[in-house]
Write a protein that holds these residues in place. Structure first.
Motif, PDB file in Angstrom:
ATOM      1  N   GLY A  21      -7.483  10.024  10.931  1.00 31.18           N
ATOM      2  CA  GLY A  21      -7.086   9.342   9.716  1.00 31.18           C
ATOM      3  C   GLY A  21      -5.946   8.357   9.883  1.00 31.18           C
ATOM      4  O   GLY A  21      -5.556   7.995  10.988  1.00 31.18           O
ATOM      5  N   HIS A  22      -5.413   7.945   8.737  1.00 31.60           N
ATOM      6  CA  HIS A  22      -4.356   6.935   8.725  1.00 31.60           C
ATOM      7  C   HIS A  22      -3.641   6.954   7.376  1.00 31.60           C
ATOM      8  O   HIS A  22      -4.130   7.537   6.411  1.00 31.60           O
ATOM      9  CB  HIS A  22      -4.939   5.545   8.980  1.00 31.60           C
ATOM     10  CG  HIS A  22      -5.894   5.112   7.925  1.00 31.60           C
ATOM     11  ND1 HIS A  22      -7.214   5.482   7.918  1.00 31.60           N
ATOM     12  CD2 HIS A  22      -5.732   4.372   6.804  1.00 31.60           C
ATOM     13  CE1 HIS A  22      -7.826   4.981   6.870  1.00 31.60           C
ATOM     14  NE2 HIS A  22      -6.937   4.298   6.162  1.00 31.60           N
ATOM     15  N   ALA A  23      -2.514   6.283   7.333  1.00 27.85           N
ATOM     16  CA  ALA A  23      -1.756   6.111   6.096  1.00 27.85           C
ATOM     17  C   ALA A  23      -1.640   4.616   5.811  1.00 27.85           C
ATOM     18  O   ALA A  23      -1.225   3.847   6.676  1.00 27.85           O
ATOM     19  CB  ALA A  23      -0.369   6.732   6.220  1.00 27.85           C
ATOM     20  N   ASP A  24      -2.052   4.209   4.607  1.00 31.71           N
ATOM     21  CA  ASP A  24      -1.886   2.831   4.152  1.00 31.71           C
ATOM     22  C   ASP A  24      -0.639   2.796   3.276  1.00 31.71           C
ATOM     23  O   ASP A  24      -0.476   3.644   2.393  1.00 31.71           O
ATOM     24  CB  ASP A  24      -3.094   2.382   3.329  1.00 31.71           C
ATOM     25  CG  ASP A  24      -4.359   2.290   4.156  1.00 31.71           C
ATOM     26  OD1 ASP A  24      -4.263   2.140   5.396  1.00 31.71           O
ATOM     27  OD2 ASP A  24      -5.448   2.357   3.569  1.00 31.71           O
ATOM     28  N   LEU A  25       0.227   1.826   3.510  1.00 37.03           N
ATOM     29  CA  LEU A  25       1.477   1.737   2.759  1.00 37.03           C
ATOM     30  C   LEU A  25       1.630   0.401   2.054  1.00 37.03           C
ATOM     31  O   LEU A  25       1.245  -0.642   2.585  1.00 37.03           O
ATOM     32  CB  LEU A  25       2.670   1.955   3.690  1.00 37.03           C
ATOM     33  CG  LEU A  25       2.780   3.386   4.189  1.00 37.03           C
ATOM     34  CD1 LEU A  25       2.293   3.483   5.604  1.00 37.03           C
ATOM     35  CD2 LEU A  25       4.178   3.890   4.050  1.00 37.03           C
ATOM     36  N   LEU A  26       2.209   0.478   0.856  1.00 41.75           N
ATOM     37  CA  LEU A  26       2.559  -0.696   0.077  1.00 41.75           C
ATOM     38  C   LEU A  26       4.060  -0.677  -0.161  1.00 41.75           C
ATOM     39  O   LEU A  26       4.616   0.348  -0.553  1.00 41.75           O
ATOM     40  CB  LEU A  26       1.841  -0.690  -1.271  1.00 41.75           C
ATOM     41  CG  LEU A  26       0.321  -0.709  -1.247  1.00 41.75           C
ATOM     42  CD1 LEU A  26      -0.221  -0.570  -2.669  1.00 41.75           C
ATOM     43  CD2 LEU A  26      -0.204  -1.967  -0.590  1.00 41.75           C
ATOM     44  N   LYS A  27       4.710  -1.798   0.074  1.00 42.87           N
ATOM     45  CA  LYS A  27       6.138  -1.916  -0.233  1.00 42.87           C
ATOM     46  C   LYS A  27       6.242  -2.395  -1.672  1.00 42.87           C
ATOM     47  O   LYS A  27       5.777  -3.479  -2.015  1.00 42.87           O
ATOM     48  CB  LYS A  27       6.809  -2.888   0.723  1.00 42.87           C
ATOM     49  CG  LYS A  27       8.305  -2.966   0.499  1.00 42.87           C
ATOM     50  CD  LYS A  27       8.991  -3.626   1.664  1.00 42.87           C
ATOM     51  CE  LYS A  27      10.474  -3.770   1.471  1.00 42.87           C
ATOM     52  NZ  LYS A  27      11.202  -2.567   1.204  1.00 42.87           N
ATOM     53  N   MET A  28       6.833  -1.543  -2.498  1.00 42.52           N
ATOM     54  CA  MET A  28       6.981  -1.834  -3.921  1.00 42.52           C
ATOM     55  C   MET A  28       8.478  -1.889  -4.224  1.00 42.52           C
ATOM     56  O   MET A  28       9.120  -0.859  -4.420  1.00 42.52           O
ATOM     57  CB  MET A  28       6.299  -0.764  -4.767  1.00 42.52           C
ATOM     58  CG  MET A  28       4.828  -0.543  -4.420  1.00 42.52           C
ATOM     59  SD  MET A  28       3.781  -1.985  -4.653  1.00 42.52           S
ATOM     60  CE  MET A  28       3.739  -2.086  -6.428  1.00 42.52           C
TER      61      MET A  28
END
Length: 119
Positions: A21-28
């Motif tokens: 798997g993986h982790a998708d990140l958004l900078k908010m």
């Protein structure tokens, strides 16, 4: 802080696990939001420990399970199962594993800026 709208279809960063798997990140603004896809067979101690280089996960999670199931193993010996619709606050000091043959998708608003980030 100004209005920000983003989508996990175009993450700011993708952090692959050692496997599964993986982790998708958004900078908010000054925070990160993560959507983790944990595939069957994923276990923190096998798939993230080699990246984190700690004995157990030392990240605080505040999240919502969109699909799949996971078992959280706290360092104090307690275990908790989470699944679709679960809202959870997980303190540092745990291991975790995907249960069953379906991926677990977990939306995380916790202190995850360093989660699965190579050091």
């Amino acid at each position: 802080m100004k209005m920000t709208v983003k989508s996990f279809a175009k993450p700011d960063e993708v952090r692959p696990f050692a496997g599964h798997g993986h982790a998708d990140l958004l900078k908010m603004g000054d925070r990160m939001v993560q959507c983790g896809e944990f595939e069957p067979g994923w276990r923190w101690s096998q798939d993230v420990r080699p990246i984190a280089k700690t004995d157990s996960c030392q990240v605080s999670h505040l999240g919502y399970v969109l699909e799949g199931k996971m078992r959280i193993h706290m360092d104090d010996g307690s275990d908790f199962d989470i699944g679709p619709g679960s809202v959870v606050a997980i303190p540092p000091g745990h291991d975790a594993e995907v249960l069953g043959d379906q991926k677990c998708v977990f939306l995380d608003f916790g202190e995850i800026a360093e989660y699965a980030k190579p050091h």
